[in-house]
Motif scaffolding. Sequence first.
Motif, PDB file in Angstrom:
ATOM      1  N   ALA A 276       0.839  -1.201   0.000  1.00  0.00           N
ATOM      2  CA  ALA A 276       0.000   0.000   0.000  1.00  0.00           C
ATOM      3  C   ALA A 276       0.872   1.248   0.000  1.00  0.00           C
ATOM      4  N   GLY A 277       1.979   1.219   0.720  1.00  0.00           N
ATOM      5  CA  GLY A 277       2.892   2.365   0.735  1.00  0.00           C
ATOM      6  C   GLY A 277       3.494   2.625  -0.629  1.00  0.00           C
ATOM      7  N   CYS A 278       3.914   1.564  -1.307  1.00  0.00           N
ATOM      8  CA  CYS A 278       4.475   1.704  -2.656  1.00  0.00           C
ATOM      9  C   CYS A 278       3.425   2.209  -3.621  1.00  0.00           C
ATOM     10  N   ALA A 279       2.228   1.628  -3.560  1.00  0.00           N
ATOM     11  CA  ALA A 279       1.147   2.033  -4.450  1.00  0.00           C
ATOM     12  C   ALA A 279       0.760   3.481  -4.181  1.00  0.00           C
ATOM     13  N   GLY A 280       0.719   3.863  -2.906  1.00  0.00           N
ATOM     14  CA  GLY A 280       0.332   5.228  -2.546  1.00  0.00           C
ATOM     15  C   GLY A 280       1.278   6.272  -3.098  1.00  0.00           C
ATOM     16  N   SER A 281       2.570   6.025  -3.023  1.00  0.00           N
ATOM     17  CA  SER A 281       3.545   6.994  -3.543  1.00  0.00           C
ATOM     18  C   SER A 281       3.495   7.043  -5.067  1.00  0.00           C
ATOM     19  N   LYS A 282       3.274   5.891  -5.704  1.00  0.00           N
ATOM     20  CA  LYS A 282       3.161   5.828  -7.157  1.00  0.00           C
ATOM     21  C   LYS A 282       1.926   6.602  -7.616  1.00  0.00           C
ATOM     22  N   MET A 283       0.830   6.467  -6.878  1.00  0.00           N
ATOM     23  CA  MET A 283      -0.406   7.155  -7.242  1.00  0.00           C
ATOM     24  C   MET A 283      -0.270   8.658  -7.011  1.00  0.00           C
ATOM     25  N   LYS A 284       0.381   9.044  -5.953  1.00  0.00           N
ATOM     26  CA  LYS A 284       0.585  10.474  -5.681  1.00  0.00           C
ATOM     27  C   LYS A 284       1.407  11.116  -6.802  1.00  0.00           C
ATOM     28  N   GLU A 285       2.430  10.410  -7.240  1.00  0.00           N
ATOM     29  CA  GLU A 285       3.279  10.890  -8.329  1.00  0.00           C
ATOM     30  C   GLU A 285       2.485  11.017  -9.638  1.00  0.00           C
ATOM     31  N   ALA A 286       1.643  10.024  -9.921  1.00  0.00           N
ATOM     32  CA  ALA A 286       0.835  10.052 -11.144  1.00  0.00           C
ATOM     33  C   ALA A 286      -0.159  11.213 -11.126  1.00  0.00           C
ATOM     34  N   ARG A 287      -0.742  11.488  -9.959  1.00  0.00           N
ATOM     35  CA  ARG A 287      -1.719  12.581  -9.850  1.00  0.00           C
ATOM     36  C   ARG A 287      -1.092  13.947 -10.095  1.00  0.00           C
ATOM     37  N   ALA A 288       0.215  14.042  -9.935  1.00  0.00           N
ATOM     38  CA  ALA A 288       0.906  15.309 -10.189  1.00  0.00           C
ATOM     39  C   ALA A 288       0.908  15.631 -11.687  1.00  0.00           C
ATOM     40  N   GLY A 289       0.710  14.628 -12.515  1.00  0.00           N
ATOM     41  CA  GLY A 289       0.643  14.812 -13.963  1.00  0.00           C
ATOM     42  C   GLY A 289      -0.799  14.764 -14.441  1.00  0.00           C
ATOM     43  N   SER A 290      -0.971  14.508 -15.708  1.00  0.00           N
ATOM     44  CA  SER A 290      -2.307  14.429 -16.300  1.00  0.00           C
ATOM     45  C   SER A 290      -2.813  12.993 -16.296  1.00  0.00           C
ATOM     46  N   PRO A 291      -4.125  12.805 -16.164  1.00  0.00           N
ATOM     47  CA  PRO A 291      -4.677  11.452 -16.246  1.00  0.00           C
ATOM     48  C   PRO A 291      -4.514  10.876 -17.648  1.00  0.00           C
ATOM     49  N   TYR A 292      -4.487   9.568 -17.742  1.00  0.00           N
ATOM     50  CA  TYR A 292      -4.449   8.858 -19.027  1.00  0.00           C
ATOM     51  C   TYR A 292      -5.721   9.196 -19.802  1.00  0.00           C
ATOM     52  N   LYS A 293      -6.849   9.270 -19.077  1.00  0.00           N
ATOM     53  CA  LYS A 293      -8.130   9.576 -19.696  1.00  0.00           C
ATOM     54  C   LYS A 293      -9.072  10.123 -18.629  1.00  0.00           C
ATOM     55  N   THR A 294      -9.866  11.125 -18.987  1.00  0.00           N
ATOM     56  CA  THR A 294     -10.908  11.650 -18.109  1.00  0.00           C
ATOM     57  C   THR A 294     -12.254  11.374 -18.756  1.00  0.00           C
ATOM     58  N   LEU A 295     -13.150  10.780 -17.981  1.00  0.00           N
ATOM     59  CA  LEU A 295     -14.456  10.368 -18.494  1.00  0.00           C
ATOM     60  C   LEU A 295     -15.558  10.896 -17.580  1.00  0.00           C
ATOM     61  N   ALA A 296     -16.778  10.888 -18.063  1.00  0.00           N
ATOM     62  CA  ALA A 296     -17.917  11.350 -17.275  1.00  0.00           C
ATOM     63  C   ALA A 296     -18.977  10.254 -17.225  1.00  0.00           C
ATOM     64  N   SER A 297     -19.749  10.258 -16.152  1.00  0.00           N
ATOM     65  CA  SER A 297     -20.831   9.300 -15.984  1.00  0.00           C
ATOM     66  C   SER A 297     -22.039  10.012 -15.387  1.00  0.00           C
ATOM     67  N   ASP A 298     -23.218   9.513 -15.698  1.00  0.00           N
ATOM     68  CA  ASP A 298     -24.453  10.019 -15.091  1.00  0.00           C
ATOM     69  C   ASP A 298     -24.745   9.303 -13.777  1.00  0.00           C
ATOM     70  N   LYS A 299     -23.933   8.303 -13.444  1.00  0.00           N
ATOM     71  CA  LYS A 299     -24.164   7.482 -12.250  1.00  0.00           C
ATOM     72  C   LYS A 299     -23.464   8.073 -11.028  1.00  0.00           C
ATOM     73  N   ALA A 300     -23.925   7.682  -9.860  1.00  0.00           N
ATOM     74  CA  ALA A 300     -23.325   8.112  -8.591  1.00  0.00           C
ATOM     75  C   ALA A 300     -21.929   7.519  -8.430  1.00  0.00           C
ATOM     76  N   THR A 301     -21.085   8.194  -7.671  1.00  0.00           N
ATOM     77  CA  THR A 301     -19.689   7.771  -7.499  1.00  0.00           C
ATOM     78  C   THR A 301     -19.561   6.350  -6.960  1.00  0.00           C
ATOM     79  N   LEU A 302     -20.347   6.001  -5.960  1.00  0.00           N
ATOM     80  CA  LEU A 302     -20.235   4.663  -5.366  1.00  0.00           C
ATOM     81  C   LEU A 302     -20.599   3.573  -6.371  1.00  0.00           C
TER      82      LEU A 302
END
Length: 117
Positions: A15-41
């Motif tokens: 989880a620590g490794c994944a967390g730092s990798k995800m934090k680093e990725a969020r500093a850049g642009s997403p691979y793809k941004t999409l929209a949905s009419d559905k609720a987040t959950l």
Amino acid sequence: MFKMVIGALVLAALAGCAGSKMKEARAGSPYKTLASDKATLVVAQCIQFGWQDERVFGVDAGGFKEATEAGGYTVYTTAGDYFVDIQSTGAGSTVKYYAVEDNMPAKRRLAALATCL
């Protein structure tokens, strides 16, 4: 008891490794941004379920869901190489998909999550 403690320590390290990798990725642009009419959950649960399909992803099947401080959800793979941040937008959701590189596994994960929108 010892095996449970070791298992918990291994998961915490991953989880620590994944967390730092995800934090680093969020500093850049997403691979793809999409929209949905559905609720987040609903979107998060669908993506998590889809990413756990061993028939599609084999030994790489894995999807974990966590609530975020901002009120949305993050769904991610074991190593955090692929993950989505899902945030509420009006009556629907915005889905930001991050991938370590543009390859076939990234495209398969994208296709699986697209069925949840």
